[in-house]
Write an enzyme that holds these catalytic residues in place. Structure first.
Site, PDB file in Angstrom:
ATOM      1  N   SER A  29     123.844  73.132 -40.340  1.00 40.46           N
ATOM      2  CA  SER A  29     122.822  72.105 -40.139  1.00 40.46           C
ATOM      3  C   SER A  29     121.493  72.751 -39.814  1.00 40.46           C
ATOM      4  O   SER A  29     121.400  73.963 -39.667  1.00 40.46           O
ATOM      5  CB  SER A  29     123.235  71.191 -38.997  1.00 40.46           C
ATOM      6  OG  SER A  29     123.049  71.851 -37.757  1.00 40.46           O
ATOM      7  N   LYS A  30     120.477  71.931 -39.706  1.00 43.59           N
ATOM      8  CA  LYS A  30     119.122  72.453 -39.452  1.00 43.59           C
ATOM      9  C   LYS A  30     119.036  73.317 -38.206  1.00 43.59           C
ATOM     10  O   LYS A  30     118.122  74.122 -38.074  1.00 43.59           O
ATOM     11  CB  LYS A  30     118.076  71.324 -39.387  1.00 43.59           C
ATOM     12  CG  LYS A  30     118.495  70.124 -38.574  1.00 43.59           C
ATOM     13  CD  LYS A  30     119.038  69.015 -39.465  1.00 43.59           C
ATOM     14  CE  LYS A  30     120.226  68.375 -38.791  1.00 43.59           C
ATOM     15  NZ  LYS A  30     121.389  68.064 -39.577  1.00 43.59           N
ATOM     16  N   ARG A  31     119.998  73.143 -37.341  1.00 40.64           N
ATOM     17  CA  ARG A  31     119.996  73.975 -36.133  1.00 40.64           C
ATOM     18  C   ARG A  31     120.155  75.449 -36.480  1.00 40.64           C
ATOM     19  O   ARG A  31     119.842  76.333 -35.694  1.00 40.64           O
ATOM     20  CB  ARG A  31     121.147  73.576 -35.201  1.00 40.64           C
ATOM     21  CG  ARG A  31     121.050  72.177 -34.664  1.00 40.64           C
ATOM     22  CD  ARG A  31     122.221  71.840 -33.737  1.00 40.64           C
ATOM     23  NE  ARG A  31     122.583  72.910 -32.843  1.00 40.64           N
ATOM     24  CZ  ARG A  31     123.712  73.605 -32.916  1.00 40.64           C
ATOM     25  NH1 ARG A  31     124.565  73.342 -33.854  1.00 40.64           N
ATOM     26  NH2 ARG A  31     123.967  74.562 -32.058  1.00 40.64           N
ATOM     27  N   HIS A  32     120.702  75.699 -37.672  1.00 41.76           N
ATOM     28  CA  HIS A  32     120.972  77.093 -38.036  1.00 41.76           C
ATOM     29  C   HIS A  32     119.917  77.672 -38.967  1.00 41.76           C
ATOM     30  O   HIS A  32     120.159  78.646 -39.650  1.00 41.76           O
ATOM     31  CB  HIS A  32     122.337  77.180 -38.718  1.00 41.76           C
ATOM     32  CG  HIS A  32     123.437  76.569 -37.891  1.00 41.76           C
ATOM     33  ND1 HIS A  32     123.946  75.318 -38.144  1.00 41.76           N
ATOM     34  CD2 HIS A  32     124.079  77.033 -36.798  1.00 41.76           C
ATOM     35  CE1 HIS A  32     124.882  75.042 -37.246  1.00 41.76           C
ATOM     36  NE2 HIS A  32     124.973  76.052 -36.410  1.00 41.76           N
TER      37      HIS A  32
END
Length: 483
Positions: free
Chosen positions: A248-251
């Site tokens: 996800s965008k967290r990564h």
RNA sequence: GCUCCCGUCAUCUAGUGGUCAGGAUCUCCGCCUUUCAAGCGGAAGGUAUCGGUUCGAUUCCGAUCGGGAGUGCCA
């Protein structure tokens, strides 16, 4: 054998995820390889989250990647409409059929009631799995009150199918629930909408992420209840974040548009994604056409994988290095917008093409290429402060002027001629190339790292080269004396 | 808990009942070199564990461990 029909069915609830691209790619590859049809369908039944804007982003992303669709938004087709919210009448019709044939029933239980039951059960036994109690399953009257439609799922037997990647998969029906297929507002739920669409669109092979594998047995039950042929299935292993979590965008960057903006070549994106969960012997680098030729479901692996940015970058680098994979003309075209971003908007494609060979081996992305090409297109290079301080020092001035004068006398401005000219001058002056190379490099490019000096001189041309060497000498003159 | 799925270097992967378990990325060393790259050469690094089947298992089977998906009027 009839030509396969495949589809990619994203939900327009955000950007196009890199994992979604891989699913689209594998479908597209198979359609192209077999001469089949690639259908694009928009699953916008989640009205809370679906937006027109994200639908456009998805279409734009697919176009950028060159994953062309034969039927779908923008191109039409015989099985439209291709937006689920425009197909409500079709779902209604199929729902009615299932009710009529006894495969589905109206359920008048409210969400609140069911939620309360779910909660109550959880309280009693936290580990228990709540199942719809079947309240309306065998109900007699079916008044026209607010209701959902549930599928009357079989409780005996099992569903078996042969996955093209995972092989035979069997799931017993005992645990089945009478899942909802139609909301009370007439919008179908995912499993039902997808099946009805795949049936009515004549989809013969459903290829999707392994996260959908759990949906396959109930969907097969639906096909059977509808009296429709069951398509083939192919599930792809998951692409996870480097730490094993769902990507996800967290990564970091996960939307295709981010990679486009980072200057990745579309074919390289496809190349990296294709080699993720699929292999072809020891080959790592593929053109789009080679992927189409080489692809097969049999060569797909089953284990989930972790996304690797470094490898992705290196694949992009391979593409940018290769004239075969990326012709100079296309390369130049792609760099233009990134030059414009740096304020170099007047640069022509031809000019970039001429200079391109100097950065071909070096640039890993179009962004890097634009950076490395930058000084060719300015009146004067932007001076790197550290480089200037280190190399444009007092005693460099004379050497720069010496080199300038030597080069000024060159009959022809070619790399070979310039090199010969410079060497002769250095020998005569009792200097070595290393005595002048770095100061000259900084004077010409503003940096301490650049392509070969003679390449730079050649591309820059006589006038600009001489002017920059002169200017470099002036800067050197003006530099503070070494302490 | 239950159902389904997965498990080869750090990462993407190849491969086979007998291989020095191969390639790529990353890392490290060297060569080349005016810088940075590229290129070339080299090194390090893996069959999750335990049982079984077998003359022989990374490969076949089982268990364990580990990971993932789901258990919705989300998709």
């Amino acid at each position: 054998m009839t030509k396969p029909r495949l589809r990619f069915a994203p939900s327009p609830t955000g950007y196009l995820h890199i994992g979604g691209v891989r699913t689209a790619l594998f479908n597209w590859l198979w359609a192209r390889k077999t001469g089949g049809t690639f259908v694009l369908r928009i699953e916008d039944t989640d009205r809370e989250r679906s937006t027109d804007a994200s639908r456009e982003i998805i279409l734009e992303s697919l176009r950028w990647l060159g994953l062309s669709w034969d039927e779908g938004p923008g191109v039409g087709g015989a099985h439209g409409p291709y937006m689920q919210t425009e197909r409500l009448a079709i779902y209604k019709e199929h729902t009615d059929r299932l009710i009529a044939s006894g495969h589905a029933f109206r359920c008048y239980c409210t969400k609140e009631e069911l939620d309360a039951q779910r909660e109550a059960l959880k309280k009693r036994d936290p580990k228990a799995q709540f199942k719809y109690p079947g309240t309306c399953r065998d109900r007699r009257g079916e008044p026209d009150e607010r209701h959902v439609v549930r599928f009357k799922a079989p409780r005996d037997g099992a569903v078996t199918y042969v996955d093209k990647v995972f092989g035979e998969v069997t799931t017993p029906n005992v645990e089945n629930q009478d899942f909802v297929i139609m909301r009370s507002d007439g919008v179908p739920l995912y499993n039902f909408g997808a099946v009805v669409d795949d049936v009515t669109m004549g989809i013969t092979l459903v290829a999707r992420g392994r996260d959908h594998m759990i949906n396959t047995p109930p969907q097969i039950l639906l096909y059977q209840a509808l009296g429709a042929p069951v398509p083939e299935f192919a599930h792809l292993p998951m692409m996870l974040a480097p730490n094993g979590e769902r990507l996800s965008k967290r990564h970091g960057a996960v939307s295709v548009t981010e990679y486009r903006d980072k200057g990745y070549a579309p074919a390289a994106v496809l190349n990296y994604l294709a080699r993720f969960g699929w292999s072809f012997g020891d080959q790592e680098i593929f053109s789009r056409d080679e992927l189409v030729q080489a692809f097969s479901w049999e060569a797909c692996g089953r284990g989930d994988g972790k996304f690797d940015d470094k490898k992705f970058l290196s694949i992009d680098h391979e593409h940018l290095k290769s004239e075969r994979l990326l012709p100079a003309s296309d390369y130049a075209e792609s760099v233009l917008p990134f030059l414009a971003q740096r304020g170099l908007s007047g640069v022509t494609k031809e000019a970039v093409t001429r200079a391109l060979y100097t950065v071909r081996e070096r640039a890993r992305t179009f962004v890097e290429a634009a950076d490395m090409l930058d000084y060719f297109f300015r009146d004067a290079p932007v001076m790197d402060e550290k480089a200037q301080k280190k190399f444009l020092v007092k005693d460099a001035a004379a050497r720069l002027r010496g080199l300038r004068d030597a080069l000024a006398g060159a009959d022809e401005w070619t790399e070979a001629a310039l090199e010969a000219r410079a060497n002769a001058h250095l020998e005569a002056a009792g200097l070595q190339i290393k005595d002048v190379a770095q100061p000259a490099r900084v004077a010409l490019t503003g940096r301490s790292a650049s392509p070969g000096l003679y390449q730079v001189l050649f591309v820059l041309g006589r006038d600009a080269s001489l002017a920059r060497l002169s200017r470099g000498a002036e800067i050197a003159d003006a530099s503070a004396s070494p302490a």
